[in-house]
Design an enzyme around this catalytic site. Structure first.
Site, PDB file in Angstrom:
ATOM      1  CD  GLU A  47       0.084  29.420  28.771  1.00  0.00           C
ATOM      2  OE1 GLU A  47       0.620  29.177  29.858  1.00  0.00           O
ATOM      3  OE2 GLU A  47      -1.058  28.996  28.473  1.00  0.00           O
ATOM      4  CG  HIS A  68       5.515  28.906  29.693  1.00  0.00           C
ATOM      5  ND1 HIS A  68       5.222  28.619  31.010  1.00  0.00           N
ATOM      6  CD2 HIS A  68       4.323  29.077  29.076  1.00  0.00           C
ATOM      7  CE1 HIS A  68       3.914  28.621  31.181  1.00  0.00           C
ATOM      8  NE2 HIS A  68       3.349  28.878  30.020  1.00  0.00           N
ATOM      9  CB  CYS A  78       7.731  30.282  36.863  1.00  0.00           C
ATOM     10  SG  CYS A  78       8.416  29.223  35.613  1.00  0.00           S
TER      11      CYS A  78
HETATM   12  O1  SUG Z   1       1.500  26.241  33.836  1.00  0.00           O
HETATM   13  N1  SUG Z   1       2.598  24.250  36.501  1.00  0.00           N
HETATM   14  C1  SUG Z   1       2.665  25.499  35.783  1.00  0.00           C
HETATM   15  C2  SUG Z   1       4.093  26.010  35.780  1.00  0.00           C
HETATM   16  C3  SUG Z   1       4.164  27.400  35.212  1.00  0.00           C
HETATM   17  C4  SUG Z   1       5.576  27.840  34.982  1.00  0.00           C
HETATM   18  N2  SUG Z   1       5.602  29.137  34.498  1.00  0.00           N
HETATM   19  C5  SUG Z   1       6.538  29.646  33.634  1.00  0.00           C
HETATM   20  N3  SUG Z   1       7.330  28.859  32.955  1.00  0.00           N
HETATM   21  N4  SUG Z   1       6.551  30.893  33.462  1.00  0.00           N
HETATM   22  C6  SUG Z   1       2.160  25.326  34.342  1.00  0.00           C
HETATM   23  O2  SUG Z   1       2.448  24.283  33.747  1.00  0.00           O
HETATM   24  C7  SUG Z   1       1.437  22.385  37.575  1.00  0.00           C
HETATM   25  C8  SUG Z   1       0.258  22.165  38.467  1.00  0.00           C
HETATM   26  C9  SUG Z   1       0.104  20.732  38.898  1.00  0.00           C
HETATM   27  O3  SUG Z   1       0.472  19.826  38.156  1.00  0.00           O
HETATM   28  O4  SUG Z   1      -0.394  20.496  40.023  1.00  0.00           O
HETATM   29  C10 SUG Z   1       1.433  23.731  36.862  1.00  0.00           C
HETATM   30  O5  SUG Z   1       0.370  24.292  36.641  1.00  0.00           O
END
Ligand code: SUG
Length: 444
Positions: free
Chosen positions: A174, A250, A368
């Site tokens: 990730e 994460h 993020c």
């Molecule tokens: O991968 N949300 C992302 C959020 C990423 C956050 N990144 C960090 N913590 N670095 C994920 O879960 C949601 C998309 C949706 O539900 O439409 C989403 O992909």
């Protein structure tokens, strides 16, 4: 030579929407099917990026991806014109269409893992795009991410770009969301901290029961090898599976580091004391471990407010500041904690709040939205300068958003054939603004 840590924020793409795609990410699930506002989302991101540039930080922007991803839809058997592909997918497999429409590349903490030249044997800055195999909608990002990174850090003398890891669960990666670098100064060799959720080759190792552990130890070790890091400058820590089961998908939802500071929740890791001793041994400077206890901030409050998805930045005057979402102001326990933190005599002296709610509703906070790249002056000069934030780029990108983005988008709109036309027109213009060349499939 002067050393900096630059932040490269993901520009929110025109299809930003809430489709509930991320099992284990509480915000993504609980806001599923709400209407989104792509224009506001992009502008919130730009405001934060510009504010950091105004604070004297080096700030860049990374381009979003082409969505809907018609290439993936065709690859899985939907055929015909673009409009026909979208219509068939929406009728026969709406969940797959949704996965191919996410603007999730905006969270550039998941774009790649980056190791600065001070840590690597060949003295180059190394980048490996994250394969993001745990989620279908994210697993379609890494090839274009690699193209965008190569067009942004476009000088082979200073920057080494690797292919993403093999696309298998054993190598679930990730990116920087599970990677923190501790150091005395950005230009000195540091200790790279890799946080993983499970070991793919050791079935007896602890793992979460309810939600997926997206990062494997094997992926983190592969990145360390590829990036030519010495064993003495790496520490691998397992995330506490109990917190993954409470929505900490994460590591950057439960801890964040900067230079000689590690800000973390007491429940973040397994084997914390042993691992912190290893960090102390490997570091050539004293580390400030700032621990937040459960009685100060519960895991639930940390997940709701994103207290740890904050950016800790070192300002040009040497003081550290926290860049927090306004959600932290709205949570009484967290707000009280942050007000106290700046009085505790740690290097962190200020808190700056930003409204990034459009992103927060999908589980993406300030940290993020950014990829950190520590660089010296020569390396910064070698970056594609058109991607660096300043007054002119800020104005230009705001006008670009105004011209191309919708101010409301629902999941039902994703099959609208006009959306792909709007998205491609916007991205084509963006590649000219950022001077990226051809990074998208539709341009090839
Ligand atoms: O991968 N949300 C992302 C959020 C990423 C956050 N990144 C960090 N913590 N670095 C994920 O879960 C949601 C998309 C949706 O539900 O439409 C989403 O992909």
């Amino acid at each position: 030579m002067k050393q900096f840590e630059a932040n490269f924020d993901g520009l929110v793409g025109p299809t930003h929407n809430y489709a509930g795609l991320s099992f284990g990410n509480v915000a993504s699930y609980s806001n599923a099917a709400q209407a989104s506002n792509p224009k506001a989302a992009a502008k919130q991101g730009l405001q934060k990026a510009k504010a950091l540039a105004d604070l004297g930080m080096i700030q860049g922007m990374l381009a979003p991806q082409e969505r809907p991803d018609l290439y993936t839809l065709r690859r899985i058997g939907f055929s015909g014109t673009d409009a026909e592909v979208l219509q068939k997918a929406s009728q026969q497999a709406p969940a797959l269409l949704n996965a191919c429409c996410s603007a999730s590349s905006m969270w550039t903490a998941n774009a790649a893992t980056v190791s600065p030249s001070a840590d690597t044997r060949d003295g180059k800055v190394h980048f490996t795009p994250a394969n993001l195999v745990d989620k279908l909608h994210r697993s379609i990002e890494p090839i274009t991410t690699g193209n965008i990174l190569k067009a942004t850090f476009n000088n082979e003398r200073y920057f080494k770009h690797h292919q993403h890891l093999p696309e298998h669960a054993s190598f679930g990666d990730e990116g920087a969301a599970n990677h923190t670098r501790l150091c005395a100064d950005y230009g000195q060799a540091g200790v790279e901290l890799f946080v993983y959720g499970q070991s793919a080759t050791n079935p007896n190792a602890p793992k979460p029961a309810k939600y997926p552990a997206r990062q494997t130890l094997e992926a983190s070790q592969a990145i360390a090898r590829l990036h030519q890091l010495e064993d003495e400058s790496c520490v691998f820590i397992q995330q506490n599976p109990d917190v993954i089961d409470q929505g900490v998908f994460h590591n950057d939802v439960i801890s964040v580091g900067n230079q000689n500071v590690l800000f973390y929740h007491e429940q973040a890791f397994i084997d914390t004391e042993t691992k912190f001793a290893e960090i102390r041994n490997k570091m050539n400077t004293e580390v400030h471990f700032i621990k937040v206890a459960t009685e100060q901030v519960s895991i639930d409050d940390a997940v709701r407010s994103y207290l740890f998805n904050t950016q800790i930045i070192t300002l040009p005057n040497g003081e550290m500041a926290i860049v927090a979402p306004t959600n932290c102001q709205e949570n009484p326990a967290v707000f009280a904690y942050l007000n106290e933190l700046v009085t505790l005599g740690t290097p962190i002296k200020q808190v700056h709040y930003f409204d990034v709610k459009q992103s927060m509703q999908n589980g993406g906070g300030p940290a993020c939205l950014r990829l950190r790249v520590a660089m010296n002056e020569q390396e910064i000069a070698a970056v594609n300068q058109h991607t660096l934030m300043n007054d002119a780029l800020f104005n230009r990108l705001n006008l670009w958003v105004d011209k191309h983005y919708r101010d409301t988008l629902t999941v039902a709109d994703l099959a609208d054939p006009q959306l792909i036309i709007e998205s491609r027109t916007a991205l084509d213009e963006l590649t000219q603004i950022l001077k990226l060349g051809s990074v998208y499939q539709f341009q090839k």
